[in-house]
Design a protein around this motif. Structure first.
Motif, short mmCIF file in Angstrom:
data_model
loop_
_atom_site.label_atom_id
_atom_site.label_comp_id
_atom_site.label_asym_id
_atom_site.label_seq_id
_atom_site.Cartn_x
_atom_site.Cartn_y
_atom_site.Cartn_z
N GLY A 105 -90.82 -31.50 -29.29
CA GLY A 105 -91.77 -31.31 -30.39
C GLY A 105 -92.30 -32.60 -30.95
O GLY A 105 -92.47 -33.60 -30.25
N MET A 106 -92.57 -32.59 -32.26
CA MET A 106 -93.10 -33.76 -32.98
C MET A 106 -92.14 -34.14 -34.10
O MET A 106 -92.42 -33.94 -35.29
N PRO A 107 -90.97 -34.66 -33.77
CA PRO A 107 -89.97 -34.95 -34.80
C PRO A 107 -90.32 -36.20 -35.60
O PRO A 107 -91.01 -37.10 -35.12
N GLU A 108 -89.82 -36.25 -36.81
CA GLU A 108 -89.92 -37.45 -37.64
C GLU A 108 -88.55 -38.10 -37.73
O GLU A 108 -87.57 -37.42 -38.05
N CYS A 109 -88.49 -39.37 -37.43
CA CYS A 109 -87.22 -40.10 -37.42
C CYS A 109 -87.15 -41.08 -38.58
O CYS A 109 -88.16 -41.67 -38.98
N LYS A 110 -85.96 -41.24 -39.08
CA LYS A 110 -85.69 -42.21 -40.14
C LYS A 110 -84.58 -43.12 -39.66
O LYS A 110 -83.49 -42.66 -39.34
N PHE A 111 -84.88 -44.41 -39.60
CA PHE A 111 -83.99 -45.38 -38.97
C PHE A 111 -83.59 -46.42 -40.00
O PHE A 111 -84.41 -46.85 -40.83
N CYS A 118 -96.11 -46.99 -34.32
CA CYS A 118 -95.75 -45.65 -34.76
C CYS A 118 -95.04 -45.66 -36.11
O CYS A 118 -94.91 -44.62 -36.76
N VAL A 119 -94.58 -46.84 -36.57
CA VAL A 119 -93.84 -46.93 -37.83
C VAL A 119 -94.82 -46.86 -39.01
O VAL A 119 -95.87 -47.49 -39.00
N ARG A 153 -94.58 -46.57 -46.03
CA ARG A 153 -93.24 -46.19 -46.49
C ARG A 153 -92.28 -47.36 -46.46
O ARG A 153 -91.42 -47.49 -47.32
N PHE A 154 -92.44 -48.21 -45.46
CA PHE A 154 -91.55 -49.37 -45.38
C PHE A 154 -91.77 -50.30 -46.56
O PHE A 154 -90.81 -50.83 -47.12
N ASP A 155 -93.01 -50.52 -46.95
CA ASP A 155 -93.29 -51.37 -48.10
C ASP A 155 -92.80 -50.74 -49.40
O ASP A 155 -92.40 -51.44 -50.33
N ALA A 156 -92.85 -49.40 -49.46
CA ALA A 156 -92.48 -48.72 -50.70
C ALA A 156 -90.97 -48.66 -50.90
O ALA A 156 -90.46 -49.04 -51.96
N ASP A 157 -90.22 -48.20 -49.90
CA ASP A 157 -88.78 -48.02 -50.08
C ASP A 157 -87.93 -48.65 -48.99
O ASP A 157 -86.74 -48.37 -48.88
N ARG A 158 -88.55 -49.49 -48.14
CA ARG A 158 -87.84 -50.25 -47.10
C ARG A 158 -87.15 -49.35 -46.07
O ARG A 158 -86.15 -49.73 -45.46
N THR A 159 -87.69 -48.15 -45.85
CA THR A 159 -87.15 -47.28 -44.81
C THR A 159 -88.10 -47.27 -43.62
O THR A 159 -89.32 -47.30 -43.78
N ILE A 160 -87.53 -47.25 -42.42
CA ILE A 160 -88.31 -47.25 -41.19
C ILE A 160 -88.48 -45.79 -40.77
O ILE A 160 -87.56 -45.17 -40.23
N PHE A 211 -77.94 -45.82 -39.51
CA PHE A 211 -78.15 -44.39 -39.29
C PHE A 211 -79.45 -44.17 -38.53
O PHE A 211 -80.32 -45.03 -38.48
N LEU A 212 -79.55 -43.01 -37.92
CA LEU A 212 -80.78 -42.51 -37.33
C LEU A 212 -80.82 -41.01 -37.59
O LEU A 212 -80.00 -40.25 -37.08
N LYS A 213 -81.76 -40.59 -38.41
CA LYS A 213 -81.91 -39.18 -38.75
C LYS A 213 -83.16 -38.63 -38.09
O LYS A 213 -84.22 -39.26 -38.12
N VAL A 214 -83.02 -37.46 -37.48
CA VAL A 214 -84.14 -36.79 -36.79
C VAL A 214 -84.44 -35.49 -37.51
O VAL A 214 -83.56 -34.63 -37.66
N PHE A 215 -85.69 -35.35 -37.97
CA PHE A 215 -86.11 -34.15 -38.69
C PHE A 215 -87.15 -33.41 -37.85
O PHE A 215 -88.18 -33.97 -37.47
N ASP A 216 -86.86 -32.14 -37.57
CA ASP A 216 -87.79 -31.30 -36.82
C ASP A 216 -87.75 -29.89 -37.39
O ASP A 216 -86.73 -29.45 -37.94
N LYS A 217 -88.86 -29.18 -37.25
CA LYS A 217 -88.95 -27.83 -37.81
C LYS A 217 -87.91 -26.89 -37.22
O LYS A 217 -87.36 -26.04 -37.91
N SER A 218 -87.63 -27.05 -35.93
CA SER A 218 -86.66 -26.15 -35.28
C SER A 218 -85.22 -26.49 -35.65
O SER A 218 -84.32 -25.66 -35.48
#
Length: 428
Positions: free
Chosen positions: A208-214, A246-247, A251-258, A399-406
């Motif tokens: 799918g089209m997951p969103e990752c947070k690294f 792709c990053v 968001r990185f400038d706002a809260d330093r999350t990739i 950490f590496l978090k993967v968010f997907d609808k499924s």
């Protein structure tokens, strides 16, 4: 913008060319051949030259020059970046070390790539993933190419590095943190220069089209995240970093999350550089004594400073000796060492070097007498190594978090590798 683009070999022969505007003629290639290639200035001069009212912006890959010609006031950084991207595209289609013969055998493919990556002299899409969807070496086109609306969306959309409808039986993410250590120590042991350049390589196989947070243990992130269990620990101060497109930089400038939607397959997520608080994997002490003009005694001690649970592989230490060396008597506690005359050095190799261990090398060098005595310049020692599961900068993946609808489950693997950079030297 770019009026003409051509590839030229080191003899000055045009391999392939493409003209986008009428303000330059084909004779500009003769100008570049005579004043740059024939004069052997391409390797020594700046990559931007103005000749006969035309601007030549060029770079070289192996034995092929990539040359862009223009008469307008262009942004040279943009043109150079396009040439570098062009090389990467050809490497993806023809191989990492493509030659002139491969280019000549794939004229049709290259003309297609020329037309898709430049429109009327303006650089367009250079994404390898998108180009491969409809330029595929004559093989059967993918089903997505049949849907023109979907293809147009992929080319012009905001997320052109990933197509929709990707499916994987197992959802996995492989993360490699690769670091190169550059060091220069003085003869007294003081650090003259030290630097770690690192990159985070990822291989994603996600549906799918997951969103990752690294997240890394970056000092700014750790201090900001006060509620985290890592907040009490000292983070790593990263001097500068660059990200894959792709990053989400906002968001990185706002809260330093990739945060990013990853491409499918292998890609480089980020590059970084660290210059402070570097954990050097090896400590080397060398004692060189010159006894007159006929003898040199060498004693070298090398200690692995990393954990005893780890080990280094492919360790090579090059110890310089005078050029008039006649023979060497070498003793070492582990590994193999031999005198290499063509390199004027003793090469000491160890296949496996356990952490918290040390090795010793002693050499008695006999010199041939010279007609004219000349002082030995004493070049520095150089060290090559590779240490798995160790980072000299201290950077670690938090950490590496993967968010997907499924909401599927993702398997994650992380690997660390530290190698010697282009210059890991100790003066003697």
């Amino acid at each position: 913008m770019i009026s003409m683009l051509y590839l030229m070999n080191t003899k000055g022969d045009i391999v392939i060319s493409r003209q986008y505007r009428d303000d330059v003629s084909a004779s500009t290639a003769d100008t570049f051949r005579q004043k740059i290639v024939a004069a052997k200035e391409a390797s020594t001069s700046a990559p931007i030259r103005i000749l006969d009212s035309s601007t030549f912006i060029f770079t070289r890959h192996l034995n092929i020059y990539f040359v862009a010609v223009t008469r307008s006031n262009v942004n040279p950084s943009l043109v150079l970046e396009y040439l570098y991207q062009k090389i990467r595209v050809l490497q993806a289609y023809l191989g990492e070390k493509f030659t002139e013969d491969k280019v000549r055998n794939n004229f049709t493919l290259l003309y297609e790539l020329f037309d898709e990556t430049i429109d009327f002299g303006y650089p367009q899409n250079t994404s390898i993933d998108v180009l491969k969807m409809y330029i595929n070496l004559g093989k059967q086109r993918q089903k997505i190419a049949e849907d023109q609306g979907s293809l147009t969306s992929q080319i012009t959309g905001a997320i052109d590095w990933r197509r929709e409808g990707i499916r994987h039986k197992r959802n996995e993410v492989y993360i490699d943190v690769l670091e190169s250590v550059n060091l220069l120590l003085s003869a007294t042991g003081s650090v003259l220069r030290q630097e770690v350049t690192g990159s985070v390589m990822m291989n994603t196989k996600l549906t799918g089209m997951p969103e990752c947070k690294f997240g890394l243990n970056d000092k700014l992130v750790v201090e900001k995240d006060k509620n985290s269990q890592h907040a009490g620990k000292s983070g790593v101060s990263i001097d500068d970093c660059t990200f894959h497109r792709c990053v989400s930089l906002g968001r990185f400038d706002a809260d330093r999350t990739i945060t990013f939607i990853p491409p499918d397959g292998e890609f480089e997520l980020m590059k970084y550089r660290v210059t402070d608080n570097i954990n050097l994997p090896f400590r080397i002490i060398a004692a060189i004594q010159e006894d007159g003009q006929t003898r040199v005694s060498i004693n070298v001690k090398c200690t692995a400073t990393f954990s005893e649970k780890l080990f280094a592989s492919s360790v090579t230490l090059k110890i310089p000796v005078p050029s008039n060396t006649a023979k060497c008597k070498i003793k070492c506690t582990m590994g193999r060492a031999k005198y290499v005359p063509e390199e004027s050095s003793i090469v000491f190799r160890l296949k496996r070097f356990q952490g918290q261990s040390e090795c010793m090398l002693a050499a008695d060098v006999t010199l041939m007498p010279l007609v004219r005595a000349k002082a030995w310049s004493r070049p520095p020692l150089s060290l090559d190594f590779s240490v798995p599961m160790f980072t000299a900068s201290g950077v670690h993946v938090r950490f590496l978090k993967v968010f997907d609808k499924s909401g599927y489950t993702t398997n994650r693997w992380v690997r660390y590798i530290t190698k010697s950079g282009s210059s890991y030297c100790i003066r003697i």
